[in-house]
Motif scaffolding. Structure first.
Motif, short mmCIF file in Angstrom:
data_model
loop_
_atom_site.label_atom_id
_atom_site.label_comp_id
_atom_site.label_asym_id
_atom_site.label_seq_id
_atom_site.Cartn_x
_atom_site.Cartn_y
_atom_site.Cartn_z
N LEU A 134 0.82 -1.21 0.00
CA LEU A 134 0.00 0.00 0.00
C LEU A 134 0.86 1.25 0.00
O LEU A 134 0.51 2.26 -0.63
CB LEU A 134 -0.93 -0.01 1.22
CG LEU A 134 -2.06 -1.03 1.21
CD1 LEU A 134 -2.86 -0.96 2.51
CD2 LEU A 134 -2.99 -0.79 0.01
N VAL A 238 -9.41 -2.27 -2.75
CA VAL A 238 -8.16 -1.50 -2.85
C VAL A 238 -8.42 -0.14 -3.47
O VAL A 238 -7.75 0.85 -3.14
CB VAL A 238 -7.11 -2.31 -3.66
CG1 VAL A 238 -7.53 -2.45 -5.11
CG2 VAL A 238 -5.74 -1.65 -3.55
N CYS A 242 -7.38 3.33 -1.67
CA CYS A 242 -6.51 4.31 -2.31
C CYS A 242 -7.16 5.69 -2.34
O CYS A 242 -6.47 6.71 -2.16
CB CYS A 242 -6.17 3.86 -3.73
SG CYS A 242 -5.06 2.44 -3.80
#
Length: 264
Positions: A134, A238, A242
């Motif tokens: 990440l 994800v 983000c």
């Protein structure tokens, strides 16, 4: 050999050298803390070269100058320490969104049980694969997108808000940095919360199933379910993660502006 012309030339360049040195003193902690200016993964020579380049740019192109001339070496040393302190605060604030991404990934791996240390005990690594993933993903999104010039402009704009030698450590500035650190920690926990909830739900389901059917051995199923279920949820979410992390990067400019107002 007559060194008088060289001495006069260096004496004429003394104000420029002092300004470049003070700019570099403020930028060095930022380059070592913020991944957008190098961070810890970049070689030291590259970071120092970038610091020198930006310092020369600030002096030559941006016309950054020192209002009060430096009269002694002791005064110059005090100004360098002051600029290092302010640069450390700015570097911490600029690096907080990326630290939040790493904290969130480590929080996810803590519940999934898939850290590098657990999966590869012979390697001796204590890093989190999801945390590093990440972290680097956020850096790549910021650099490849339109946020990198905005963050860089906010970092350099601070030289106009807090001029060289004008930094004053205040309680308001310290509390502002502490509040931002707490917000980054909350963001990291929010990033890992869905996967943590999913793994806890799996443990709860397996516990209830083991209580209802004690003759069935479900202990060996728990770890694969946590790893696969948490990984699937991470893969599906994800994009949302983000966006949450990029919102933190987007707010960096305002956070730096408030820090500058509190520190001058």
């Amino acid at each position: 050999m007559n060194l008088e012309p060289l001495r006069l030339w260096l004496e004429a360049l003394r104000p420029d050298i002092v300004v470049v040195a003070l700019c570099a003193a403020r930028l060095v902690p930022i380059a070592f803390l913020c991944p957008l200016l190098g961070g810890q993964a970049t070689p030291t020579t590259v970071r120092l070269g970038l610091v020198l380049t930006l310092s020369l740019f600030l002096r030559v192109e941006a016309r950054v100058e020192l209002v009060t001339p430096v009269e002694s070496s002791l005064e110059l040393a005090a100004l360098v320490v002051r600029e290092l302190g302010y640069g450390l605060s700015v570097g911490l604030v600029a690096a907080l969104p990326f630290d939040a991404a790493r904290m969130g990934g480590r929080f996810i791996d803590l519940f999934r049980g898939t850290s590098a240390e657990a999966s590869l005990p012979a390697a001796g690594s204590r890093e989190s694969a999801t945390g590093d993933g990440l972290y680097h993903l956020l850096v790549a999104l910021v650099v490849s997108g339109g946020l990198f010039p905005q963050v860089l402009a906010g970092l350099l704009r601070g030289f106009g808000v807090v001029r060289l030698g004008a930094f004053v450590p205040t309680e308001a500035g310290t509390l502002h940095v502490v509040a931002l650190a707490g917000g980054a920690l909350a963001t990291g926990l929010a990033v890992g919360a869905p996967v943590a909830a999913a793994t806890l739900a799996v443990d709860c389901f397996l516990g209830m199933a083991s209580r209802a059917a004690p003759q069935v051995n479900l202990q060996e199923v728990g770890a694969p379910l946590r790893i696969l279920g948490g990984g699937a949820l991470l893969w599906l979410g994800v994009g949302v993660l983000c966006e949450r992390l990029l919102a933190g990067v987007l707010s960096t400019d305002g956070a730096l502006a408030m820090l500058g107002e509190a520190a001058r």
